[in-house]
Design a protein around this motif. Sequence first.
Motif, short mmCIF file in Angstrom:
data_model
loop_
_atom_site.label_atom_id
_atom_site.label_comp_id
_atom_site.label_asym_id
_atom_site.label_seq_id
_atom_site.Cartn_x
_atom_site.Cartn_y
_atom_site.Cartn_z
N ALA A 15 1.13 9.34 -4.97
CA ALA A 15 -0.13 8.86 -4.40
C ALA A 15 -0.82 9.91 -3.53
O ALA A 15 -2.02 9.83 -3.31
N ARG A 16 -0.09 10.90 -3.04
CA ARG A 16 -0.68 11.98 -2.22
C ARG A 16 -1.67 12.82 -3.02
O ARG A 16 -2.45 13.57 -2.46
N LYS A 73 -3.70 -1.68 -4.48
CA LYS A 73 -3.93 -2.11 -5.85
C LYS A 73 -5.39 -2.56 -6.01
O LYS A 73 -5.93 -3.24 -5.14
N GLY A 74 -6.03 -2.12 -7.08
CA GLY A 74 -7.42 -2.48 -7.36
C GLY A 74 -8.44 -1.52 -6.77
O GLY A 74 -9.63 -1.63 -7.05
N LEU A 75 -7.99 -0.55 -5.97
CA LEU A 75 -8.90 0.40 -5.31
C LEU A 75 -9.44 1.40 -6.32
O LEU A 75 -8.75 1.84 -7.23
N ARG A 76 -10.72 1.78 -6.15
CA ARG A 76 -11.34 2.83 -6.97
C ARG A 76 -10.94 4.18 -6.38
O ARG A 76 -11.07 4.40 -5.18
N VAL A 77 -10.45 5.07 -7.24
CA VAL A 77 -9.91 6.35 -6.80
C VAL A 77 -10.33 7.46 -7.76
O VAL A 77 -10.92 7.21 -8.81
N GLY A 108 0.83 -1.20 0.00
CA GLY A 108 0.00 0.00 0.00
C GLY A 108 0.86 1.24 0.00
O GLY A 108 2.05 1.19 0.31
N VAL A 109 0.25 2.36 -0.38
CA VAL A 109 0.90 3.67 -0.35
C VAL A 109 -0.06 4.65 0.31
O VAL A 109 -1.25 4.36 0.47
N GLU A 110 0.43 5.82 0.69
CA GLU A 110 -0.39 6.80 1.40
C GLU A 110 -0.99 7.80 0.43
O GLU A 110 -0.29 8.58 -0.19
N GLY A 118 8.43 4.70 -3.05
CA GLY A 118 8.48 6.15 -3.15
C GLY A 118 7.10 6.78 -3.16
O GLY A 118 6.94 7.91 -3.60
N ASN A 119 6.09 6.02 -2.70
CA ASN A 119 4.71 6.50 -2.59
C ASN A 119 4.11 6.92 -3.93
O ASN A 119 3.49 7.97 -4.07
N LYS A 120 4.30 6.09 -4.93
CA LYS A 120 3.75 6.35 -6.26
C LYS A 120 2.77 5.24 -6.65
O LYS A 120 2.82 4.14 -6.13
N CYS A 121 1.87 5.57 -7.59
CA CYS A 121 0.93 4.57 -8.09
C CYS A 121 0.58 4.86 -9.55
O CYS A 121 0.79 5.97 -10.04
N LYS A 122 0.05 3.85 -10.21
CA LYS A 122 -0.43 3.97 -11.58
C LYS A 122 -1.93 3.77 -11.57
O LYS A 122 -2.43 2.80 -10.99
N ILE A 123 -2.66 4.68 -12.24
CA ILE A 123 -4.11 4.61 -12.33
C ILE A 123 -4.51 4.44 -13.78
O ILE A 123 -3.99 5.13 -14.66
N CYS A 124 -5.46 3.54 -14.03
CA CYS A 124 -6.12 3.44 -15.33
C CYS A 124 -7.51 4.04 -15.15
O CYS A 124 -8.30 3.54 -14.35
#
Length: 104
Positions: free
Chosen positions: A71-72, A25-29, A15-17, A54-60
């Motif tokens: 991710a902030r 992963k898989g969360l609706r945002v 998880g990230v913050e 490094g608190n990063k994420c990829k969103i589709c």
Amino acid sequence: MGSCESFFFGPEPDGVEGANGQITKGLRVQTQYTIAEGGDGRWYMGTVQRLYAGNKCKICYDDGDSWTGNAREVWSLNGPPPGAPPPQAMPMGVPVVQGIPVNV
């Protein structure tokens, strides 16, 4: 052989913050495409596809676009919405119950 992303960014964290809580992963945002960055100021919804160190994420996004970043800047649809006041604790004490007098 592992993916190129794993080579460059290391193992995927659990998880990230995010802006309003934990992002997994898989969360609706949702994220805002701000006018300052050349956007329209609107909010766009999507699903988290990958997490990075490094608190990063990829969103589709639902419209087919994708984004990778801090991710902030990401708001979970499960948490309080952007601009909502922080939750307040319930006051301690004896509950007050009001009654209506009834003639018998």
